[in-house]
Design an enzyme around this catalytic site. Sequence first.
Site, short mmCIF file in Angstrom:
data_model
loop_
_atom_site.label_atom_id
_atom_site.label_comp_id
_atom_site.label_asym_id
_atom_site.label_seq_id
_atom_site.Cartn_x
_atom_site.Cartn_y
_atom_site.Cartn_z
N ASN A 9 0.80 -1.20 0.06
CA ASN A 9 -0.04 0.00 0.00
C ASN A 9 0.95 1.19 -0.04
O ASN A 9 1.50 1.51 1.02
CB ASN A 9 -1.09 -0.20 1.05
N LYS A 11 0.33 4.40 -0.08
CA LYS A 11 -0.36 5.82 0.29
C LYS A 11 0.09 6.66 -0.61
O LYS A 11 -0.02 6.55 -1.67
CB LYS A 11 0.12 5.54 1.91
N HIS A 95 -9.62 0.71 4.77
CA HIS A 95 -8.18 1.11 5.61
C HIS A 95 -8.38 1.96 6.77
O HIS A 95 -9.15 3.14 6.76
CB HIS A 95 -7.19 1.58 4.58
N GLU A 97 -6.85 4.60 7.91
CA GLU A 97 -6.42 6.02 7.54
C GLU A 97 -7.62 6.46 7.04
O GLU A 97 -8.34 7.53 7.15
CB GLU A 97 -5.41 6.18 6.63
N GLU A 168 -5.42 -5.32 10.63
CA GLU A 168 -4.43 -4.12 10.61
C GLU A 168 -4.80 -3.43 11.89
O GLU A 168 -5.54 -2.68 12.08
CB GLU A 168 -4.44 -3.10 9.66
N GLY A 174 2.25 2.43 10.67
CA GLY A 174 3.29 3.34 10.60
C GLY A 174 3.87 3.77 11.87
O GLY A 174 4.59 4.58 12.00
N SER A 214 3.23 -2.19 10.35
CA SER A 214 4.90 -2.29 10.44
C SER A 214 5.46 -3.55 10.05
O SER A 214 6.44 -4.05 10.85
CB SER A 214 5.09 -1.93 11.84
P1 PGA Z 1 2.96 0.26 7.74
O1 PGA Z 1 1.43 0.28 6.83
O2 PGA Z 1 3.25 -1.06 6.91
O3 PGA Z 1 3.55 1.51 7.30
O4 PGA Z 1 2.85 0.06 9.18
C1 PGA Z 1 0.54 -0.68 6.87
C2 PGA Z 1 -0.96 -0.09 6.21
O5 PGA Z 1 -1.14 1.08 6.49
O6 PGA Z 1 -1.27 -1.02 5.41
#
Ligand code: PGA
Length: 256
Positions: A9, A11, A95, A97, A168, A174, A214
């Site tokens: 992803n 982003k 997601h 976010e 997740e 993140g 992460s």
């Molecule tokens: P990250 O993000 O691996 O940077 O923690 C995962 C995601 O948001 O799908």
Amino acid sequence: MRTPFIAGNWKMNLDGAECAAFCAGLRDVAAEAEGVRLGVFPPFVYLGAVVEALAGTDVVVGAQTARPEASGAFTGEVAMRQVKDVGATHVILGHSERRHVFGETDADVRARLDVALELGLDVILCVGETLEERHTGRTEQVVTRQFEQALSNIDDAAVAERITVAYEPVWAIGTGETATPEQAQDVHAQLRALADRHFGGDVSSRLVIQYGGSVKPDNVATLLACPDVDGALVGGASLKLESFETLARLGVGGAA
Ligand code: PGA
């Protein structure tokens, strides 16, 4: 038998030149990758270019979200239909976010999921609890609600073949803080049991459930060793080809 699925992803990262360079390298990685499914989810403006750059490979290309309406006055938004039109095959929905920064509700996720399936787009459905929800013992309740609101009464074959669930935990995205393999396995097993309850054993045993939050080359193997963890949805560590390649290599054999 589930094929592990490692998805990047991106982003709101990478520019056009970086996307192109990544895809050129990914073509070689994909040619070598057996026993693992790979996918990338670029920003909208590069989606069509990435589809073209990966044409002829098995790499899945999808959008990070999309709106269900076919067209209309939604300044700045992109329709599911337009995602399909540029040749993408997948879309990420729910997601954290999108849920927490942009206020997408369970009902929004469901409306989008219905349209995605209708248009022939496959879905990665994200579920996950916040730190506060985990600390107050509500993880199972939250992921159950998100799963059920998105998938209740969806056709069995669609769930088995066209939906990937990504667990997740919001607190792990993140942040550099990964769920332990035990924490991940615990929730993945709950999600598979939920799928079993709603759709039966044939569907639940075929449902691919990714872990996200992460994930990095140095922790992916222990996560994928868990019996119900079938892949990873990766943000930060998917932005550099070398690390995505390592994840792809370690992903082989990661699903039951
Ligand atoms: P990250 O993000 O691996 O940077 O923690 C995962 C995601 O948001 O799908």
